[in-house]
Scaffold this motif. Structure first.
Motif, PDB file in Angstrom:
ATOM      1  N   TYR A  99       0.704  -1.137  -0.068  1.00 11.50           N
ATOM      2  CA  TYR A  99       0.035  -0.018  -0.167  1.00 11.50           C
ATOM      3  C   TYR A  99       0.707   1.087   0.078  1.00 11.50           C
ATOM      4  CZ  TYR A  99      -3.760  -3.028   0.730  1.00 11.50           C
ATOM      5  OH  TYR A  99      -4.930  -3.993   0.599  1.00 11.50           O
ATOM      6  N   LEU A 100       1.857   1.258   0.392  1.00 13.52           N
ATOM      7  CA  LEU A 100       2.924   2.374   0.279  1.00 13.52           C
ATOM      8  C   LEU A 100       3.536   2.547  -0.838  1.00 13.52           C
ATOM      9  CD1 LEU A 100       4.485   2.766   3.879  1.00 13.52           C
ATOM     10  CD2 LEU A 100       2.805   4.289   2.868  1.00 13.52           C
ATOM     11  N   LYS A 101       3.519   3.952  -1.567  1.00 14.05           N
ATOM     12  CA  LYS A 101       4.320   4.304  -2.586  1.00 14.05           C
ATOM     13  C   LYS A 101       5.321   5.394  -2.564  1.00 14.05           C
ATOM     14  CE  LYS A 101       2.400   0.868  -4.873  1.00 14.05           C
ATOM     15  NZ  LYS A 101       3.136  -0.432  -4.649  1.00 14.05           N
ATOM     16  N   LYS A 102       6.077   5.789  -3.089  1.00 14.91           N
ATOM     17  CA  LYS A 102       6.871   6.796  -3.143  1.00 14.91           C
ATOM     18  C   LYS A 102       6.201   8.088  -3.092  1.00 14.91           C
ATOM     19  CE  LYS A 102      10.641   9.324  -5.427  1.00 14.91           C
ATOM     20  NZ  LYS A 102      11.679   9.002  -6.449  1.00 14.91           N
ATOM     21  N   GLY A 103       6.342   8.996  -2.223  1.00 10.80           N
ATOM     22  CA  GLY A 103       5.731  10.117  -2.047  1.00 10.80           C
ATOM     23  C   GLY A 103       4.404  10.043  -0.973  1.00 10.80           C
ATOM     24  N   ASP A 104       3.899   8.963  -0.640  1.00 13.28           N
ATOM     25  CA  ASP A 104       3.103   8.886   0.243  1.00 13.28           C
ATOM     26  C   ASP A 104       3.172   9.448   1.797  1.00 13.28           C
ATOM     27  OD1 ASP A 104       1.186   7.702  -1.504  1.00 13.28           O
ATOM     28  OD2 ASP A 104       1.429   5.588  -0.601  1.00 13.28           O
ATOM     29  N   LYS A 105       2.215  10.016   2.259  1.00  8.42           N
ATOM     30  CA  LYS A 105       2.474  10.641   3.561  1.00  8.42           C
ATOM     31  C   LYS A 105       2.108   9.310   4.635  1.00  8.42           C
ATOM     32  CE  LYS A 105       1.412  14.649   6.259  1.00  8.42           C
ATOM     33  NZ  LYS A 105       0.779  15.812   6.416  1.00  8.42           N
ATOM     34  N   VAL A 106       2.941   9.172   5.615  1.00  9.93           N
ATOM     35  CA  VAL A 106       2.616   8.345   6.584  1.00  9.93           C
ATOM     36  C   VAL A 106       3.098   8.407   7.995  1.00  9.93           C
ATOM     37  CG1 VAL A 106       4.957   6.730   6.155  1.00  9.93           C
ATOM     38  CG2 VAL A 106       3.109   5.695   6.991  1.00  9.93           C
ATOM     39  N   TYR A 107       2.621   8.183   9.181  1.00 10.30           N
ATOM     40  CA  TYR A 107       2.751   8.261  10.439  1.00 10.30           C
ATOM     41  C   TYR A 107       3.671   7.020  10.801  1.00 10.30           C
ATOM     42  CZ  TYR A 107       2.478   7.981  15.589  1.00 10.30           C
ATOM     43  OH  TYR A 107       2.624   7.802  16.939  1.00 10.30           O
ATOM     44  N   ILE A 108       4.755   7.065  11.475  1.00 11.66           N
ATOM     45  CA  ILE A 108       5.562   6.051  11.915  1.00 11.66           C
ATOM     46  C   ILE A 108       5.883   6.130  13.444  1.00 11.66           C
ATOM     47  CG2 ILE A 108       8.068   4.605  11.633  1.00 11.66           C
ATOM     48  CD1 ILE A 108       6.274   4.335   9.212  1.00 11.66           C
ATOM     49  N   GLU A 109       5.727   5.036  14.081  1.00 13.98           N
ATOM     50  CA  GLU A 109       6.037   5.042  15.663  1.00 13.98           C
ATOM     51  C   GLU A 109       7.026   3.828  15.678  1.00 13.98           C
ATOM     52  OE1 GLU A 109       3.916   4.548  19.785  1.00 13.98           O
ATOM     53  OE2 GLU A 109       3.042   5.831  18.181  1.00 13.98           O
ATOM     54  N   GLY A 110       8.216   4.041  16.416  1.00 16.49           N
ATOM     55  CA  GLY A 110       9.204   2.768  16.585  1.00 16.49           C
ATOM     56  C   GLY A 110      10.271   3.324  17.661  1.00 16.49           C
ATOM     57  N   ARG A 111      11.290   2.634  17.497  1.00 19.49           N
ATOM     58  CA  ARG A 111      12.556   2.845  18.089  1.00 19.49           C
ATOM     59  C   ARG A 111      13.878   3.113  17.389  1.00 19.49           C
ATOM     60  NH1 ARG A 111      14.981  -1.995  19.468  1.00 19.49           N
ATOM     61  NH2 ARG A 111      15.995  -1.221  21.578  1.00 19.49           N
ATOM     62  N   LEU A 112      14.716   3.555  17.921  1.00 18.34           N
ATOM     63  CA  LEU A 112      15.949   3.836  17.295  1.00 18.34           C
ATOM     64  C   LEU A 112      16.846   2.540  17.322  1.00 18.34           C
ATOM     65  CD1 LEU A 112      16.931   7.319  17.686  1.00 18.34           C
ATOM     66  CD2 LEU A 112      16.066   6.512  15.564  1.00 18.34           C
ATOM     67  N   LYS A 113      17.557   2.050  16.376  1.00 13.03           N
ATOM     68  CA  LYS A 113      18.529   0.953  16.281  1.00 13.03           C
ATOM     69  C   LYS A 113      19.663   1.448  15.522  1.00 13.03           C
ATOM     70  CE  LYS A 113      19.391  -3.284  17.015  1.00 13.03           C
ATOM     71  NZ  LYS A 113      19.484  -4.207  18.354  1.00 13.03           N
ATOM     72  N   THR A 114      20.811   1.098  16.254  1.00 14.61           N
ATOM     73  CA  THR A 114      22.007   1.667  15.291  1.00 14.61           C
ATOM     74  C   THR A 114      22.760   0.232  14.867  1.00 14.61           C
ATOM     75  OG1 THR A 114      22.544   3.570  16.368  1.00 14.61           O
ATOM     76  CG2 THR A 114      24.322   2.749  15.260  1.00 14.61           C
ATOM     77  N   ARG A 115      23.122   0.028  13.394  1.00 13.70           N
ATOM     78  CA  ARG A 115      23.752  -1.239  13.181  1.00 13.70           C
ATOM     79  C   ARG A 115      25.283  -0.957  12.886  1.00 13.70           C
ATOM     80  NH1 ARG A 115      22.508  -3.441   8.464  1.00 13.70           N
ATOM     81  NH2 ARG A 115      21.680  -1.660   7.686  1.00 13.70           N
ATOM     82  N   LYS A 116      26.049  -1.673  13.003  1.00 15.08           N
ATOM     83  CA  LYS A 116      27.300  -1.634  12.675  1.00 15.08           C
ATOM     84  C   LYS A 116      27.717  -2.699  11.716  1.00 15.08           C
ATOM     85  CE  LYS A 116      32.142  -2.007  14.581  1.00 15.08           C
ATOM     86  NZ  LYS A 116      33.030  -2.267  15.704  1.00 15.08           N
ATOM     87  N   TRP A 117      28.515  -1.975  10.525  1.00 15.16           N
ATOM     88  CA  TRP A 117      28.749  -3.251   9.503  1.00 15.16           C
ATOM     89  C   TRP A 117      30.050  -2.639   9.028  1.00 15.16           C
ATOM     90  CZ3 TRP A 117      28.491  -0.442   4.677  1.00 15.16           C
ATOM     91  CH2 TRP A 117      27.700   0.660   4.622  1.00 15.16           C
ATOM     92  N   GLN A 118      30.538  -3.498   7.968  1.00 11.37           N
ATOM     93  CA  GLN A 118      31.734  -3.253   7.321  1.00 11.37           C
ATOM     94  C   GLN A 118      31.552  -2.892   5.732  1.00 11.37           C
ATOM     95  OE1 GLN A 118      34.597  -6.181   8.312  1.00 11.37           O
ATOM     96  NE2 GLN A 118      35.328  -5.234  10.084  1.00 11.37           N
ATOM     97  N   ASP A 119      32.351  -2.045   5.443  1.00 14.36           N
ATOM     98  CA  ASP A 119      31.995  -1.577   3.845  1.00 14.36           C
ATOM     99  C   ASP A 119      33.044  -2.478   2.953  1.00 14.36           C
ATOM    100  OD1 ASP A 119      34.667  -0.574   4.210  1.00 14.36           O
ATOM    101  OD2 ASP A 119      33.851   1.551   3.580  1.00 14.36           O
ATOM    102  N   THR A 120      33.047  -2.460   1.651  1.00 14.25           N
ATOM    103  CA  THR A 120      33.999  -3.389   0.995  1.00 14.25           C
ATOM    104  C   THR A 120      35.493  -2.966   1.151  1.00 14.25           C
ATOM    105  OG1 THR A 120      33.904  -1.471  -0.785  1.00 14.25           O
ATOM    106  CG2 THR A 120      32.351  -3.442  -0.982  1.00 14.25           C
TER     107      THR A 120
END
Length: 163
Positions: free
Chosen positions: A70-91
């Motif tokens: 149901y979500l497409k580019k440009g749609d307006k949406v309310y989001i509720e959640g929590r912050l999560k920081t991920r650590k990863w390695q680049d090439t």
């Protein structure tokens, strides 16, 4: 204060369609960018400035499938959640960090015509498997409140207590 709180509430526009990843166990993850804007007037120049902040949204399992549908580019949406920081390695082997909003609840705010019927309850919550049940139970709760309110009014009208 003894406890801690990690809660994010955003209203913005999607920057792209939901990108899905599916796993062998049947789970899935949907990711999409969300833009929030801040408008202000620059005091030194007097001109109006719009500042856009981009947020990485992550939705899981059934909620992700609903967002993808149901979500497409440009749609307006309310989001509720929590912050999560991920650590990863680049090439090159360097450590990189990415902060995401792990979505726990959402409400579609853009009108969708026929598609609006599913999201009119608007809420889809995790944990997995409860998304459609929560949408249904929200609709039932609203109709139950509407059905029960005339009964309450009738009881109040019949009551002759002076206080």
């Amino acid at each position: 204060m003894a406890g801690t709180l990690n809660k994010v509430m955003l209203i913005g526009h999607t920057g792209d369609d939901v990108k899905m990843m599916y796993f062998e166990g049947g789970g899935s993850i949907g990711r999409f960018p969300l833009a929030t804007n801040e408008d202000y007037v620059n005091k030194s120049t007097g001109e109006r400035v719009t500042s856009t902040e981009w947020h990485n949204i992550v939705v899981r399992n059934k909620a992700a499938e609903i967002c993808e549908k149901y979500l497409k580019k440009g749609d307006k949406v309310y989001i509720e959640g929590r912050l999560k920081t991920r650590k990863w390695q680049d090439t090159e082997g360097k450590d990189r960090y990415s902060t995401e909003v792990q979505c726990m609840e959402f409400t579609f705010l853009s009108p969708k015509g026929e598609n609006q019927n599913l999201s009119s309850g608007g809420n889809a919550q995790q944990p997995e498997g409860q998304v459609s049940q929560n949408v249904q139970s929200n609709n039932n709760a609203i109709s139950a409140e509407a059905d029960s309110s005339p009964v309450v009014n009738q009881v109040e009208e019949e009551d002759d207590l002076p206080f």
